[in-house]
Design an enzyme around this catalytic site. Sequence first.
Site, PDB file in Angstrom:
ATOM      1  CE  LYS A  33      -2.165  -1.144   3.784  1.00 30.65           C
ATOM      2  NZ  LYS A  33      -1.525  -2.450   3.962  1.00 30.65           N
ATOM      3  CG  ASP A 218       0.466   4.947   4.143  1.00 29.60           C
ATOM      4  OD1 ASP A 218      -0.321   3.989   3.977  1.00 29.60           O
ATOM      5  OD2 ASP A 218       1.696   4.780   4.296  1.00 29.60           O
ATOM      6  CD  GLU A 219      -0.385   2.790   8.429  1.00 38.09           C
ATOM      7  OE1 GLU A 219      -1.376   2.132   8.808  1.00 38.09           O
ATOM      8  OE2 GLU A 219       0.754   2.300   8.333  1.00 38.09           O
ATOM      9  CD  GLN A 249      -1.595  -3.224   9.083  1.00 40.55           C
ATOM     10  OE1 GLN A 249      -0.594  -2.756   9.600  1.00 40.55           O
ATOM     11  NE2 GLN A 249      -1.672  -3.431   7.784  1.00 40.55           N
ATOM     12  NE  ARG A 594       3.901  -4.245  11.125  1.00 36.22           N
ATOM     13  CZ  ARG A 594       3.393  -3.803   9.974  1.00 36.22           C
ATOM     14  NH1 ARG A 594       4.041  -2.936   9.241  1.00 36.22           N
ATOM     15  NH2 ARG A 594       2.238  -4.243   9.543  1.00 36.22           N
TER      16      ARG A 594
HETATM   17  P1  ATP Z   1       1.640  -2.115   5.993  1.00 36.19           P
HETATM   18  O1  ATP Z   1       0.190  -2.501   5.976  1.00 36.19           O
HETATM   19  O2  ATP Z   1       2.392  -2.878   7.016  1.00 36.19           O
HETATM   20  O3  ATP Z   1       1.830  -0.638   6.056  1.00 36.19           O
HETATM   21  P2  ATP Z   1       2.024  -1.992   3.134  1.00 36.19           P
HETATM   22  O4  ATP Z   1       0.824  -2.584   2.511  1.00 36.19           O
HETATM   23  O5  ATP Z   1       2.114  -0.520   3.195  1.00 36.19           O
HETATM   24  O6  ATP Z   1       2.236  -2.609   4.594  1.00 36.19           O
HETATM   25  P3  ATP Z   1       4.594  -1.836   1.906  1.00 36.19           P
HETATM   26  O7  ATP Z   1       5.360  -1.416   3.112  1.00 36.19           O
HETATM   27  O8  ATP Z   1       4.295  -0.842   0.861  1.00 36.19           O
HETATM   28  O9  ATP Z   1       3.269  -2.577   2.379  1.00 36.19           O
HETATM   29  O10 ATP Z   1       5.322  -3.065   1.207  1.00 36.19           O
HETATM   30  C1  ATP Z   1       5.817  -4.157   1.961  1.00 36.19           C
HETATM   31  C2  ATP Z   1       7.128  -4.636   1.381  1.00 36.19           C
HETATM   32  O11 ATP Z   1       6.893  -5.263   0.118  1.00 36.19           O
HETATM   33  C3  ATP Z   1       8.094  -3.512   1.090  1.00 36.19           C
HETATM   34  O12 ATP Z   1       9.391  -3.952   1.377  1.00 36.19           O
HETATM   35  C4  ATP Z   1       7.909  -3.267  -0.383  1.00 36.19           C
HETATM   36  O13 ATP Z   1       9.053  -2.675  -0.972  1.00 36.19           O
HETATM   37  C5  ATP Z   1       7.662  -4.664  -0.903  1.00 36.19           C
HETATM   38  N1  ATP Z   1       6.876  -4.699  -2.153  1.00 36.19           N
HETATM   39  C6  ATP Z   1       5.672  -4.166  -2.365  1.00 36.19           C
HETATM   40  N2  ATP Z   1       5.247  -4.404  -3.626  1.00 36.19           N
HETATM   41  C7  ATP Z   1       6.221  -5.112  -4.228  1.00 36.19           C
HETATM   42  C8  ATP Z   1       6.396  -5.662  -5.548  1.00 36.19           C
HETATM   43  N3  ATP Z   1       5.472  -5.528  -6.480  1.00 36.19           N
HETATM   44  N4  ATP Z   1       7.535  -6.329  -5.792  1.00 36.19           N
HETATM   45  C9  ATP Z   1       8.485  -6.475  -4.837  1.00 36.19           C
HETATM   46  N5  ATP Z   1       8.386  -5.986  -3.594  1.00 36.19           N
HETATM   47  C10 ATP Z   1       7.270  -5.304  -3.279  1.00 36.19           C
HETATM   48 MG    MG Z   2       2.258   0.843   4.779  1.00 39.25          MG
END
Ligand code: ATP
Ligand code: MG
Length: 713
Positions: A33, A218-219, A249, A594
């Site tokens: 996200k 975000d969030e 979350q 995490r």
């Molecule tokens: P949270 O809910 O914990 O905030 P999130 O949904 O925001 O998580 P991100 O932090 O954006 O997730 O991504 C999680 C991890 O996955 C990061 O290290 C990000 O770089 C990696 N990631 C996301 N999309 C891809 C992709 N398409 N290919 C490779 N790595 C990815």
């Molecule tokens: Mg995030």
Amino acid sequence: MSDLLAGLNPEQLRAVTWPAKSALVLAGAGSGKTRVLTTRIAWLLSTGQTSPAGVLAVTFTNKASREMQTRLSTLVPVNVRNMWIGTFHGLCNRFLRIHYRDAGLPQTFQILDSADQQAAIKRLLKSLELSDEKYPPRAVQSFINGNKEAGVRAESLPPALNPYEAKLVELYAAYDAQCRREGVVDFAELLLRSYELLSRNEALRAHYSSRFAHILVDEFQDTNRLQYAWLKLLAGEHGALFAVGDDDQSIYAFRGAEVGNMRALLSDFRVAEPVRLEQNYRSMGNILNAANSLIERNDGRLGKNLWTDAGEGEKIRFYQAGSDGDEAEFIIDEVKSLHREGLALSDMAVLYRSNAQSRLLEHVLVNAQIPYRIYGGLRFFERQEIKHALAYLRLVANPDDDNALLRVINVPARGIGARSVENLQAAGREQGVTLWQAACQSGGGRTAAKIGEFVLLIERLREQSRDFSLAETISLVIDRSGLRDMYEQDKKDGEERLANLDELVNAAASFMPDQPEQALTEFLSAASLEAGEHQADAGSDALQLMTVHAAKGLEFDAVFVSGLEEGLFPHENSVMDGKGLQEERRLMYVAITRARKRLYLSSAQSRMLHGQSRYPIPSRFIDEIPAELIHSLSATVKAPVAPQQARRAAAMPRRQAENAYGLSIGQAVSHAKFGIGVVIDAEGNGEDVRLQINFAEHGVKWLDMRYAKLSPA
Ligand code: ATP
Ligand code: MG
């Protein structure tokens, strides 16, 4: 351009390249996200669909906004510093600094952090001669903030139901009047003020809603009602609100966050269907499955399905320690061995439910000489010496700041005692002026002369600061105020405190204000806004310690979730009602997700917390993870102790200790803080001993002999 989008999965790509209209990305932890949000900004900029000035992005912490800016600057060649990327508080502060006149604020308005706000409320109660037992400052504070966060001023509250509530409403109004007089605003006020200004000033609203064609959040699950209302005003009729979030979350309901905002967004912004991302890129399979099975027990979820192609990975390690000390030792041993295997310390995090747990961990880390960094503990800007120096600076910026004046009028001691300060407060009240104004008028006599000297000191500092840089002003303040001398004479903590003050000067030297002539005011706001978070120094490698709340959005190769005990996690305040328990479960979901590669869970069979021994049973959350995903490491107990067994152990009579400290039951002892007492009970053995002592003045306490310094009386 194509580089920018390379590697995104089809759903992520759809979200990143969403047309210029509103969207909700609803997806679980680690599904990308935050990455999608950042990449979308880069994509909007690099395709020329908007300019950097046309974007407003909201993150949950200052740390997250810095990370977003850094990442963005690697993706597109723009000056990210000028972009409106920040937390709700940070952005509202920026807005109010520009429109302070329209918002009815002095140009140099100062920000009260949560502790300052409590001090201001205490002062108010005193001036109104109300007991703070009947009106606990914390309760008054949460009444005020709760209403501000719902967008309600004292005068628009419905009629009070009882005299107590009526008094709270009165206090709310009086507190706001006090803040106005002193030219200060609290955190919730930053938002409410910006919201009110935008809603009454149509021209301003039109300007901003046409400027910010793209608002990204975000969030989003943790926004409260007022924040959402503010976003709606800014977006205007045709604006595009692009929000990403995860209902699983949502962990700030206690602060008024509303998951309902997600549903509201869908209808208010006419979004047909949320975009869902289902592939998790963060965690190995076992970790993800543990998180999925745990969160499935909650009801009312918007529903998501997360999968990974990363493989199962290692099992989750569970360690049941004999005591909290044993738990800390275990964690530190594992950290050391992972570090030896090549994992950077900064890729490991120890999470806990309650801040109080960090003290013991710190103690063990210091002994083991492992560098660590705490987020959300006693933060730099909340340290005594820093607060003192900042209070002087606040007076330099705005002498009417009563909180600041009270903090330092007699620090270092200059013979202005509590009685004189009370007289000053009474004079201020009588004449309806601030303490500073009262001080300027104070008449003859010995104390008045001392107050006069203080006034002169501040006036001189104010004059000199006009010709000095920010860093020079801060050095000057530290020297002239007498703080430096005071700490030089403090043999105990003086050295560390002076080092921190020097650090403050360094921070000022590298501070880049938006408007140089407002450097001091901007610096002070940044300090107040940072007070909610610890500023970690970049560069050096250190183990990361933080509460689960503070870990939101972050990721680490190895994660330790400690203190998994009933009463602690889930927290005792929450287990009585289903809603509270579900929020704790979401918190556990955040904690688990995490971890990238390795996850440790631990609990202790005995723990000292808030000066009391507890004999907790392991957290139900451990049972909620399928047993086949867990590898139990307990040295003494092979499998997790069944709750009943643990309860029985807790109920067993305590053994009289054969302790290494040579103190026995019935013996009189002396303690530096609690004075004289008699040992009445003991437990534990070897060096791990706790004694129960009946202190003449302080009553009965359990003390851990490893830390308590007791001597025979
Ligand atoms: P949270 O809910 O914990 O905030 P999130 O949904 O925001 O998580 P991100 O932090 O954006 O997730 O991504 C999680 C991890 O996955 C990061 O290290 C990000 O770089 C990696 N990631 C996301 N999309 C891809 C992709 N398409 N290919 C490779 N790595 C990815
Ligand atoms: Mg995030």
